[in-house]
Design a protein around this motif. Structure first.
Motif, mmCIF file in Angstrom:
data_model
loop_
_atom_site.group_PDB
_atom_site.id
_atom_site.type_symbol
_atom_site.label_atom_id
_atom_site.label_comp_id
_atom_site.label_asym_id
_atom_site.label_seq_id
_atom_site.Cartn_x
_atom_site.Cartn_y
_atom_site.Cartn_z
ATOM 1 N N VAL A 86 0.855 -1.189 0.000
ATOM 2 C CA VAL A 86 0.000 0.000 0.000
ATOM 3 C C VAL A 86 0.887 1.235 0.000
ATOM 4 N N ARG A 87 0.660 2.122 -0.956
ATOM 5 C CA ARG A 87 1.453 3.344 -1.091
ATOM 6 C C ARG A 87 0.547 4.567 -1.013
ATOM 7 N N ASP A 88 1.139 5.688 -0.629
ATOM 8 C CA ASP A 88 0.460 6.995 -0.629
ATOM 9 C C ASP A 88 -0.868 6.966 0.123
ATOM 10 N N ASN A 89 -0.883 6.246 1.217
ATOM 11 C CA ASN A 89 -2.116 6.151 2.008
ATOM 12 C C ASN A 89 -2.296 7.375 2.901
ATOM 13 N N TYR A 90 -3.536 7.817 3.050
ATOM 14 C CA TYR A 90 -3.881 8.866 4.006
ATOM 15 C C TYR A 90 -5.179 8.530 4.742
ATOM 16 N N GLN A 91 -5.803 7.407 4.381
ATOM 17 C CA GLN A 91 -7.054 7.033 5.018
ATOM 18 C C GLN A 91 -6.818 6.275 6.321
#
Length: 607
Positions: free
Chosen positions: A566-571
């Motif tokens: 998982v990349r660039d997660n903000y959730q």
């Protein structure tokens, strides 16, 4: 007339309606959402631009102790807005809501479509009538369950649902904040504006019909900054906020222009010389109109005592925020009274179900509550979590062939709704998580490092926030602890593992992350409030991580038989379907955060 068949019809596309429709659709119900405007969001939309606020107000929130910000769908939307909308555009927020609804295969979105009538058989709604004037189409929409999120309660009113308006007398429900005698008055409506510093003197000529205000008139209404209007530009509480809405809008425009004229031209605010109006609303932000009578009426004592409802499906925590019905004309009164409850309080599903129409639910400012209790539940983040609760309950009831009234008496269906809500990121005070089916709950946990207050084993304790601190939940309902794994700051390659003594088959993985839920988070054009927030990805949140599943071979070595990156997660929550069999160990490696110097994970669940 075109006929449409659905499991759930949601009328009204404000925050309550969007959350209700998304929840119903995500839980398997064929759902229709009718919104009478061209944009979603209601009072939060670009047409009105009110703040989305709720339990996590300025007097409730402490890191690792009181994380009161609403979770679930509301959190998902606000986190996405914070990341995708750095420019803080209200139109971008409209787009995010639109995309969310368009992305759900079970959800049919009907904009510019107003629900105007209902057909009944006995105590059940058979269908609702909806009109879309922009295309000259009429619709008859059949459903098993109907959810009124219109604010004004149009669908319920057409269906003959019992409702009330105005303010109750103190003696009726034993409410100390209520007046001695009942009356028909309500909270008024508001129009907001935004302004810009143009870098040079900007003249303002008020319309001839603008109201006139002096410093004495505004002595209780702070107007020392003006980039984002004033909620206290309020009027209409002594009128009928539905029937007189156009009159109220006209008067609010006159008030708003008069307030700006005072700021620009009275001589009391010379620092406004270079500022000019950039936008102002023509759609009143309405606070109060009808309130339905449900199976339970929420009261002041329910909120103050934080009564534990076994059938709660949502929670609130905004102050009991009442305003003088005269609005801005109450020049000798404070514009609001805001006593804060000691704890967040639960909202029972019975307050979201009509007392006399068996398949009608409601969410938003029209729920079953007294005027005093409503003054807290009416804010949009609270409306949103009620919407998620109502939509989830309606979907499960429809799937079971029950009306909401029948389902409210089915304890197992209520508990199943609560389990589903918690699994999907919602929080319900006093309702313990259910570990049944979660393979992680029987695993051995270890990590590369851990802090004393953030043990690795916390990822399987079932809790996904801390609410034991000041103004959290009632002490007897609180479960102390941080409920998250926190690696040590000097651990440069943090990892956490689950290991089983016998191989398991995994079909779904859920990871719940820290998103700083002790802080406010809302789209705002008010600089003072914006500076109190982190606008963008929340620093506590893990940005990049890898999950690997291992199986032991005959030689005793671990063989990787599945991986997620998982990349660039903000959730806050990640859910993935997998097909991993024979798993004996699961490792999650944290590769980056969004700023914090250590990794934090609330929960790893496997099903």
């Amino acid at each position: 007339m075109e006929e449409i068949y659905a499991d759930v019809l949601v009328a009204g596309g404000g925050m309550a309606g969007v959350a209700a429709a998304l929840a119903a659709a995500r839980n398997g119900a064929k759902t229709v959402l009718c919104q009478d405007r061209s944009v979603l969001g209601g009072n939060a939309s670009s047409e009105i631009r009110m703040h989305i606020v709720g339990a996590a107000h300025s007097k409730r929130g402490r890191a690792l102790e009181t994380e009161a910000r609403e979770g679930g769908i509301v959190e998902e939307i606000l986190l996405e807005c914070a990341v995708r909308n750095p420019q803080r555009s209200s139109s971008m927020f409209d787009l995010i809501l639109y995309e969310k609804c368009r992305a759900e295969p079970n959800l049919t979105l009907m904009l510019n479509t107003a629900v105007t009538g209902a057909r009944k058989e006995g105590n059940r709604i058979l269908s609702a009538t909806a009109l879309r004037e922009s295309t000259e189409h009429a619709f008859r929409i059949y459903a098993d369950a109907f959810i009124d999120c219109t604010g004004d309660g149009r669908l319920g009113k057409e269906a003959g649902a019992a409702f009330t308006t105005g303010r109750e007398a103190a003696a009726q429900y034993g409410e100390s904040y209520a007046a001695e005698t009942a009356d028909a008055y309500r909270l008024g409506s508001s129009l907001l504006f935004t302004t810009r510093d143009m870098g040079r003197p900007m003249a303002f000529v008020a319309p001839a019909w603008a109201r006139s205000f002096t410093e004495e008139d505004l002595k209780y209404r702070n107007h020392s900054s003006w980039e984002y209007g004033y909620w206290w530009v309020e009027f209409g509480g002594m009128l009928d906020t539905i029937a007189d809405n156009e009159i109220i809008r006209d008067e609010l425009l006159a008030i708003m222009m008069g307030v700006w004229d005072h700021i620009k031209n009275s001589g009391h605010h010379p620092e406004s010389a270079n500022w000019a109006l950039d936008w102002f609303g023509f759609v009143p932000g309405k606070r109060e109109s009808r309130r339905f009578v449900g199976l339970h009426v929420l009261t002041q004592s329910d909120l103050e005592e934080a009564v534990h409802f076994e059938e709660a499906v949502a929670y609130g925590g905004w102050p009991m925020d009442t305003h003088p019905p005269q609005g801005i004309e109450a020049v000798d009164s404070e514009p609001c009274r805001q006593p804060v409850t000691n704890y967040v309080y639960g909202i029972p599903v019975r307050s979201l179900i009509s007392a006399n129409v068996d398949n009608l639910m409601f969410a938003g400012r029209n729920i079953s509550a007294t005027h005093i209790a409503f003054s807290s539940t009416r804010v949009m983040a609270t409306c949103g979590v009620m919407g998620q609760g109502a939509g989830t309950f309606a979907a499960l009831a429809a799937g079971a062939g029950l009306t909401p009234t029948e389902a409210s008496r089915d304890g197992e269906l209520v508990r199943r709704t609560q389990r589903r809500l918690i699994r999907q990121g919602a929080y319900i005070p006093g309702i313990r998580p259910d570990a049944s089916g979660n393979l992680a709950s029987v695993a051995e946990v270890r990590a590369s490092s851990e802090q004393p207050e953030g043990r690795a084993a916390n990822v399987i304790d079932g809790h996904t926030r801390s609410m034991h601190g000041e103004r959290g939940v009632r002490p007897e309902l609180a479960v102390p602890g941080t409920h998250r794994w926190m690696s040590k700051p000097d651990d440069r390659q943090p990892w956490i593992e689950l290991e089983w003594s016998e191989p398991v088959s995994i079909r779904e993985i859920v990871v719940v992350l820290d998103t700083g839920m002790h802080r406010r988070l809302t789209l705002t054009h008010e600089s003072h409030l914006h500076r109190q927030q982190v606008w963008g990805a929340q620093p506590e949140t893990v940005k990049e991580f890898r999950i690997s599943a291992f199986t032991w071979n005959e030689g005793g070595a671990g063989v990787c038989n599945g991986e997620l990156h998982v990349r660039d997660n903000y959730q806050r929550q990640m859910e993935r379907s997998v097909q991993w069999d024979g798993v004996t160990k699961l490792r999650l490696e944290v590769l980056a955060t969004n700023g914090l110097d250590h990794a934090r994970i609330f929960e790893i669940a496997c099903y």
